[in-house]
Design a protein around this motif. Structure first.
Motif, PDB file in Angstrom:
ATOM      1  N   LEU A  38       1.211  -0.689  -0.091  1.00 36.32           N
ATOM      2  CA  LEU A  38      -0.245  -0.372  -0.527  1.00 36.32           C
ATOM      3  C   LEU A  38       0.806   0.860  -0.045  1.00 36.32           C
ATOM      4  CD1 LEU A  38      -3.401  -1.272   2.482  1.00 36.32           C
ATOM      5  CD2 LEU A  38      -2.596  -0.707  -0.128  1.00 36.32           C
ATOM      6  N   PRO A  39       0.673   2.289  -0.961  1.00 34.83           N
ATOM      7  CA  PRO A  39       1.398   3.736  -0.193  1.00 34.83           C
ATOM      8  C   PRO A  39       1.248   4.293   0.517  1.00 34.83           C
ATOM      9  CG  PRO A  39      -0.495   3.869  -2.385  1.00 34.83           C
ATOM     10  CD  PRO A  39      -1.242   2.114  -1.679  1.00 34.83           C
ATOM     11  N   GLU A  40       0.096   4.037   1.679  1.00 31.57           N
ATOM     12  CA  GLU A  40       0.019   4.784   2.619  1.00 31.57           C
ATOM     13  C   GLU A  40       0.317   3.925   3.922  1.00 31.57           C
ATOM     14  OE1 GLU A  40      -4.094   6.264   2.534  1.00 31.57           O
ATOM     15  OE2 GLU A  40      -3.442   7.463   1.146  1.00 31.57           O
ATOM     16  N   PRO A  41       0.876   4.912   4.804  1.00 27.00           N
ATOM     17  CA  PRO A  41       0.893   3.750   6.574  1.00 27.00           C
ATOM     18  C   PRO A  41       0.098   2.879   6.797  1.00 27.00           C
ATOM     19  CG  PRO A  41       1.571   5.643   6.606  1.00 27.00           C
ATOM     20  CD  PRO A  41       0.968   5.859   4.499  1.00 27.00           C
ATOM     21  N   ALA A  42      -0.236   1.636   6.419  1.00 26.95           N
ATOM     22  CA  ALA A  42      -0.921   0.840   7.162  1.00 26.95           C
ATOM     23  C   ALA A  42      -0.972  -0.340   7.772  1.00 26.95           C
ATOM     24  CB  ALA A  42      -1.619   0.082   5.745  1.00 26.95           C
ATOM     25  N   ASP A 100      -4.459  -5.457  18.491  1.00 30.76           N
ATOM     26  CA  ASP A 100      -2.661  -6.114  18.111  1.00 30.76           C
ATOM     27  C   ASP A 100      -2.478  -5.909  17.227  1.00 30.76           C
ATOM     28  OD1 ASP A 100      -3.311  -6.369  20.969  1.00 30.76           O
ATOM     29  OD2 ASP A 100      -2.949  -9.032  20.515  1.00 30.76           O
ATOM     30  N   ILE A 101      -1.214  -5.387  16.472  1.00 33.08           N
ATOM     31  CA  ILE A 101      -0.640  -5.739  15.330  1.00 33.08           C
ATOM     32  C   ILE A 101      -0.120  -6.971  14.405  1.00 33.08           C
ATOM     33  CG2 ILE A 101       0.977  -4.650  13.797  1.00 33.08           C
ATOM     34  CD1 ILE A 101       1.293  -2.302  15.862  1.00 33.08           C
ATOM     35  N   LEU A 102      -1.050  -7.294  13.080  1.00 31.29           N
ATOM     36  CA  LEU A 102      -0.911  -8.378  12.190  1.00 31.29           C
ATOM     37  C   LEU A 102      -0.207  -8.195  11.700  1.00 31.29           C
ATOM     38  CD1 LEU A 102      -4.344  -9.605  12.424  1.00 31.29           C
ATOM     39  CD2 LEU A 102      -2.550 -10.832  13.661  1.00 31.29           C
ATOM     40  N   VAL A 103       0.024  -7.315  11.311  1.00 26.64           N
ATOM     41  CA  VAL A 103       1.182  -6.708   9.899  1.00 26.64           C
ATOM     42  C   VAL A 103       1.325  -5.319   9.382  1.00 26.64           C
ATOM     43  CG1 VAL A 103       1.367  -6.490   7.082  1.00 26.64           C
ATOM     44  CG2 VAL A 103      -0.013  -8.492   7.954  1.00 26.64           C
ATOM     45  N   ALA A 104       2.426  -4.953   9.512  1.00 29.38           N
ATOM     46  CA  ALA A 104       2.788  -3.229   9.525  1.00 29.38           C
ATOM     47  C   ALA A 104       3.607  -2.927   8.579  1.00 29.38           C
ATOM     48  CB  ALA A 104       3.726  -2.959  10.369  1.00 29.38           C
ATOM     49  N   ASN A 105       2.730  -2.209   7.302  1.00 29.06           N
ATOM     50  CA  ASN A 105       4.432  -1.894   5.673  1.00 29.06           C
ATOM     51  C   ASN A 105       5.564  -1.030   6.558  1.00 29.06           C
ATOM     52  OD1 ASN A 105       3.048   0.527   6.042  1.00 29.06           O
ATOM     53  ND2 ASN A 105       2.023  -0.045   4.142  1.00 29.06           N
ATOM     54  N   ALA A 108       6.608   3.120   9.784  1.00 25.66           N
ATOM     55  CA  ALA A 108       8.157   3.435  10.915  1.00 25.66           C
ATOM     56  C   ALA A 108       8.528   5.042  10.546  1.00 25.66           C
ATOM     57  CB  ALA A 108       9.291   2.686  10.318  1.00 25.66           C
ATOM     58  N   MET A 109       7.947   5.393   9.224  1.00 27.38           N
ATOM     59  CA  MET A 109       8.642   6.477   9.321  1.00 27.38           C
ATOM     60  C   MET A 109       7.263   8.036   8.542  1.00 27.38           C
ATOM     61  SD  MET A 109      10.439   5.621   5.036  1.00 27.38           S
ATOM     62  CE  MET A 109       8.427   5.260   4.113  1.00 27.38           C
ATOM     63  N   ALA A 110       6.743   7.406   9.225  1.00 27.08           N
ATOM     64  CA  ALA A 110       5.168   8.237   9.578  1.00 27.08           C
ATOM     65  C   ALA A 110       5.426   8.547  10.682  1.00 27.08           C
ATOM     66  CB  ALA A 110       4.184   7.738   8.207  1.00 27.08           C
ATOM     67  N   ILE A 111       4.280   6.998  11.590  1.00 22.18           N
ATOM     68  CA  ILE A 111       3.885   6.936  12.390  1.00 22.18           C
ATOM     69  C   ILE A 111       5.007   6.925  13.598  1.00 22.18           C
ATOM     70  CG2 ILE A 111       2.071   6.538  14.567  1.00 22.18           C
ATOM     71  CD1 ILE A 111       1.335   7.430  11.919  1.00 22.18           C
ATOM     72  N   GLY A 112       6.006   5.430  13.989  1.00 17.21           N
ATOM     73  CA  GLY A 112       6.961   5.386  14.255  1.00 17.21           C
ATOM     74  C   GLY A 112       7.387   3.550  14.069  1.00 17.21           C
ATOM     75  N   PRO A 113       8.831   3.110  14.671  1.00 11.89           N
ATOM     76  CA  PRO A 113       8.284   1.992  14.369  1.00 11.89           C
ATOM     77  C   PRO A 113       7.255   1.201  15.343  1.00 11.89           C
ATOM     78  CG  PRO A 113       9.565   2.593  16.148  1.00 11.89           C
ATOM     79  CD  PRO A 113       9.076   4.367  15.736  1.00 11.89           C
ATOM     80  N   ARG A 150      -2.955   8.806   6.513  1.00 14.89           N
ATOM     81  CA  ARG A 150      -2.989   9.703   5.219  1.00 14.89           C
ATOM     82  C   ARG A 150      -2.360  11.353   5.649  1.00 14.89           C
ATOM     83  NH1 ARG A 150      -5.714  13.395   1.557  1.00 14.89           N
ATOM     84  NH2 ARG A 150      -7.516  13.180   3.145  1.00 14.89           N
ATOM     85  N   ASP A 151      -1.204  11.851   5.027  1.00 14.72           N
ATOM     86  CA  ASP A 151      -0.620  12.432   5.830  1.00 14.72           C
ATOM     87  C   ASP A 151      -1.431  14.297   4.821  1.00 14.72           C
ATOM     88  OD1 ASP A 151       0.461  15.144   6.514  1.00 14.72           O
ATOM     89  OD2 ASP A 151       3.289  14.083   6.555  1.00 14.72           O
TER      90      ASP A 151
END
Length: 436
Positions: A91-95, A103-108, A112-117, A188-189
């Motif tokens: 996906l082109p946006e943080p997802a 709970d987090i299953l998948v993070a692109n 990390a660049m937009a929100i954090g690790p 989305r920023d």
């Protein structure tokens, strides 16, 4: 009725009670025999019967306790299909793909660049600390309705984001067919859009405020020239001169507002063009030399022999030093001298300072000098043709170039404006690069 203690079979407890009863009967019979109340033969018969009953009851087949219902087997851990993970990663946006519990299953990688690790298995609250977003995720996981939340952050920089929450059913969970089993969260920023909107609003507000005075003057003079001063040549010449000055002031104000808007729009993009700082400062001083002669002020320039290369926008740097030197010539003309110096400090940074020997600035005004339309002396500023935006432009240009601006002044001792920039060599050293 007494209850069997947990962990002790029921039949074992029954035998213990019978044995206790037999021993009690035996004790009674023996006591009666000793006191000559019971015949010894009868006593022996009673004890034998009690012991036999205890033995027989103790060896009965065990009475089994009804088995408790078995706990339902724990379902296996939900698994994300590889294709689903690949789609989220592309996906082109943080997802983020979340469980219904958040709970987090998948993070692109863009998260990390937009929100954090983000770490798989961590709760979303470890990464996003916005109550509105967390509540929207929880509610969407329950009712299956997509939601959108806008929120702002102030640290480390002002920015605005939009979160889209979409409940889905994608996971393989055997035996479970109900409601959403995952939640897709994308960001989305909106920072650039909000900055443009804010600049547009600021431009309208500032322009309407600052243009009101010269427009009122122009309207008044036009009415006078069309009425009482229609045939008064002297008044016409004087009024036309004032009207021309007011028109030029409006033109400068519009130019400054547009320049400030362009600089703010690109504030987050650091210039990457190499320029020579000494030549820019020398060019500015030469350009302003007619104004200096007109006001009887001498400009003294001190610059090193070797070049001072920095990464910057040449036009913006020229505008920066024009504003600082022009202010020194206008407001410090009483000192008859303006000193402009370029040097390198101990850390290798370039330091450009502009000092005048005029009346100086009172301490209470120093913190607000770079605010839009803030003037120490409103009348004097307008008499000098100032728009009140010069130092605001300086501040934003310095910030875009990742520099630092310092102001020192005491009443009666002039003022010094100093700008510090990283040189090209300092930037290469800080980034771990070496020159070829």
């Amino acid at each position: 009725m007494s209850q069997t203690p947990p962990g002790i079979p029921w039949q074992r407890t029954r035998r213990s009670r019978v044995l206790a009863l037999a021993w009690l009967l035996g004790a009674i019979v023996v006591t009666g025999t000793l006191l000559d109340l019971i015949h010894p033969a009868f006593a022996a018969l009673v004890v034998a019967i009690a012991l036999a009953a205890a033995f027989l009851l103790g060896t009965e087949p065990p009475v089994t306790q009804e088995a408790a219902p078995a706990a339902p087997p724990t379902p296996p851990r939900a698994r994300v299909e590889p294709a689903v993970g690949a789609v989220v990663a592309a996906l082109p946006e943080p997802a983020l793909l979340l469980t219904p519990d958040g709970d987090i299953l998948v993070a692109n990688a863009r998260v990390a660049m937009a929100i954090g690790p983000a770490r798989v298995g961590d709760p979303l609250s470890f990464l996003v600390r916005v109550p509105e977003v967390l509540e929207a995720v929880r509610t969407s996981a329950q009712d299956g309705i997509p939601r959108r939340v806008e929120f702002g952050e102030r640290i480390p920089l002002d920015r605005w984001l939009e979160a889209h929450i979409v409940p889905l059913r994608l996971l393989e969970v055997p035996g479970q067919v109900r409601g959403p089993d995952t939640v897709l969260l994308t960001f989305r920023d909106l920072t650039q859009q909000r900055r443009v909107e804010q600049m547009r609003a600021d431009f309208v507000a500032n322009a309407s405020h600052e243009l009101r005075t010269p427009l009122a003057s122009l309207s008044g003079f036009i009415e006078t020239l069309m009425g009482p001063a229609r045939n008064d040549a002297a008044a016409r010449e004087r009024f036309l001169g004032i009207m021309g000055a007011q028109a030029r002031r409006m033109s400068r104000l519009i130019d400054d507002l547009l320049s400030l808007s362009r600089i703010e729009l690109n504030a987050h993009v650091r210039p990457d063009t190499q320029v020579e700082l000494g030549m820019i400062v020398a060019h500015v001083c030469e350009t302003l030399s007619p104004l200096a002669r007109e006001r009887g002020v001498e400009i003294c320039v001190t610059r090193p022999e070797e070049p001072v290369p920095v990464l910057g926008d040449r036009d913006e740097l020229i505008r920066l030093f024009e504003n600082l030197v022009e202010n020194a010539l206008k407001y410090g003309a009483a000192g008859k001298r303006v000193e402009v110096s370029i040097a390198k400090d101990g850390g290798g940074d370039a330091l450009v300072s502009i000092r005048d020997f005029g009346p100086g600035i009172s301490p209470e005004h120093l913190p607000r000098l770079t605010e839009r339309f803030y003037r120490v002396d409103v009348v004097a500023s307008r008499d000098q043709g100032g728009t009140g935006l010069g130092l605001a432009i300086v501040k934003h240009i310095v910030a875009r170039h990742r520099g630092k601006l310092a102001v020192e002044s005491q009443p009666g001792q002039g003022a010094t404006f100093a700008v510090r920039f990283e040189t090209l060599a300092t930037q290469q050293k800080n980034s771990g690069l070496t020159e070829a």
